[in-house]
Design a protein around this motif. Sequence first.
Motif, PDB file in Angstrom:
ATOM      1  N   THR A 264      41.015  14.122  -6.798  1.00 18.44           N
ATOM      2  CA  THR A 264      39.744  13.381  -6.827  1.00 18.44           C
ATOM      3  C   THR A 264      39.208  13.438  -8.263  1.00 18.44           C
ATOM      4  O   THR A 264      38.195  14.080  -8.530  1.00 18.44           O
TER       5      THR A 264
ATOM      6  N   HIS B 175      35.370  12.585  -9.327  1.00 12.18           N
ATOM      7  CA  HIS B 175      34.408  13.569  -8.838  1.00 12.18           C
ATOM      8  C   HIS B 175      34.570  14.907  -9.568  1.00 12.18           C
ATOM      9  O   HIS B 175      33.580  15.557  -9.908  1.00 12.18           O
ATOM     10  N   ARG B 176      35.824  15.302  -9.803  1.00 14.63           N
ATOM     11  CA  ARG B 176      36.050  16.546 -10.535  1.00 14.63           C
ATOM     12  C   ARG B 176      35.483  16.449 -11.944  1.00 14.63           C
ATOM     13  O   ARG B 176      34.766  17.348 -12.408  1.00 14.63           O
TER      14      ARG B 176
ATOM     15  N   ASN C 243      33.175  14.460 -13.100  1.00 14.96           N
ATOM     16  CA  ASN C 243      31.714  14.358 -13.076  1.00 14.96           C
ATOM     17  C   ASN C 243      31.076  15.735 -12.897  1.00 14.96           C
ATOM     18  O   ASN C 243      30.125  16.094 -13.600  1.00 14.96           O
TER      19      ASN C 243
ATOM     20  N   ILE D  22      29.268   7.336  -8.089  1.00 11.47           N
ATOM     21  CA  ILE D  22      30.688   7.566  -8.308  1.00 11.47           C
ATOM     22  C   ILE D  22      31.482   6.864  -7.208  1.00 11.47           C
ATOM     23  O   ILE D  22      31.191   7.067  -6.022  1.00 11.47           O
TER      24      ILE D  22
ATOM     25  N   GLN E 293      33.884   6.169  -4.288  1.00 12.46           N
ATOM     26  CA  GLN E 293      34.426   7.137  -3.331  1.00 12.46           C
ATOM     27  C   GLN E 293      35.908   7.385  -3.595  1.00 12.46           C
ATOM     28  O   GLN E 293      36.645   6.498  -4.020  1.00 12.46           O
TER      29      GLN E 293
ATOM     30  N   MET F 296      30.327  15.436  -2.153  1.00 10.84           N
ATOM     31  CA  MET F 296      29.173  14.809  -2.769  1.00 10.84           C
ATOM     32  C   MET F 296      28.368  14.064  -1.718  1.00 10.84           C
ATOM     33  O   MET F 296      28.926  13.390  -0.851  1.00 10.84           O
TER      34      MET F 296
ATOM     35  N   ARG G 268      25.561  11.073  -0.695  1.00 14.28           N
ATOM     36  CA  ARG G 268      25.513   9.677  -1.110  1.00 14.28           C
ATOM     37  C   ARG G 268      24.267   9.012  -0.548  1.00 14.28           C
ATOM     38  O   ARG G 268      23.536   9.595   0.248  1.00 14.28           O
TER      39      ARG G 268
ATOM     40  N   SER H  47      29.408   7.859  -4.114  1.00 11.02           N
ATOM     41  CA  SER H  47      28.757   9.168  -4.114  1.00 11.02           C
ATOM     42  C   SER H  47      27.553   9.213  -5.048  1.00 11.02           C
ATOM     43  O   SER H  47      27.467   8.462  -6.021  1.00 11.02           O
TER      44      SER H  47
ATOM     45  N   PHE I  80      25.272  17.566  -4.341  1.00  8.85           N
ATOM     46  CA  PHE I  80      26.484  18.030  -3.667  1.00  8.85           C
ATOM     47  C   PHE I  80      26.118  18.893  -2.466  1.00  8.85           C
ATOM     48  O   PHE I  80      24.966  19.313  -2.304  1.00  8.85           O
TER      49      PHE I  80
ATOM     50  N   THR J 188      32.955  11.968   0.102  1.00  8.14           N
ATOM     51  CA  THR J 188      34.123  12.440  -0.640  1.00  8.14           C
ATOM     52  C   THR J 188      34.138  13.957  -0.763  1.00  8.14           C
ATOM     53  O   THR J 188      33.237  14.551  -1.361  1.00  8.14           O
TER      54      THR J 188
ATOM     55  N   PHE K 198      35.785  16.986  -2.585  1.00 10.68           N
ATOM     56  CA  PHE K 198      36.495  17.110  -3.851  1.00 10.68           C
ATOM     57  C   PHE K 198      36.743  18.552  -4.270  1.00 10.68           C
ATOM     58  O   PHE K 198      37.165  18.832  -5.393  1.00 10.68           O
TER      59      PHE K 198
END
Length: 255
Positions: free
Chosen positions: A88, A91-92, A94, A135, A137, A152, A154, A165, A170, A216, A218
């Motif tokens: 992912t 997401h990682r 971010n 972000i 998905q 995350m 949303r 997201s 989170f 998502t 992650f």
Amino acid sequence: MKYSKKAFISSPLLWVIALFLGMAACQPKTEEQATAEERETTTESKLEPLTSENVVEVLTAYEKEHPDSLILISTRHGDIKLRLYPETPLHRANFVRLTKAGFYDQGEFYRVVKGFAVQGGDSDNRTMKQGAYKIPQEFNPNYIHKRGALAMARYGDERNPEKESSSHNFYITLGEPRTLQELRAYEAQHNIKYTPQQIELYTTIGGEPALDQEYTVFGEVIEGMDVIDKIAEEPVDGQKWPLTIVPHKIKTIEQ
């Protein structure tokens, strides 16, 4: 002071709970939060705000330069160690980007439902700005909302049909063990098929399958679930806001 958080997670089984619905609530300001404006970030002096137009480009480039995958969240209840999934990447990247900028050091676990999830990342007292973006998905059938899953939040379905997201909110999943019958129902509802290993996880340690393919996932907790359980025991008000705030500091750690 009023919160204005809008990103949320919800479960069909918990519609009557006000958790993660973007409702405003008052929170007392601690001495630590009152001095937030005076704290300097340790790695990046500034965080360039992102937009919907450049978020994918910036995060894709950032991901290539920052392979960090281990995260430490420190709270007054103890530390939580997490592993972020390389599958992912947006997401990682971010999460690592915000962490390295010190953005999450101005956040807290601000909504709690025992047995469901704890949500963090935001604060009324934050001075650092990350920009208005979402972000895309990154749903992955290998990653489910087992107990300890990091995902995350949303924004609502009507405004967000692509299930993108939040930029920064989170949550970490709790959840109870599920029956095989329940899991078969969620498979049909979400058009997915759980592996034998995933079924074993859900029927033993538990989780929230109602959230699969909706938000998502992650990462996951690899140490410190007892700390999450302690946060989940925090007394809360009618909107599931902790009566005493739970600030967090987040940093990347060596592999």
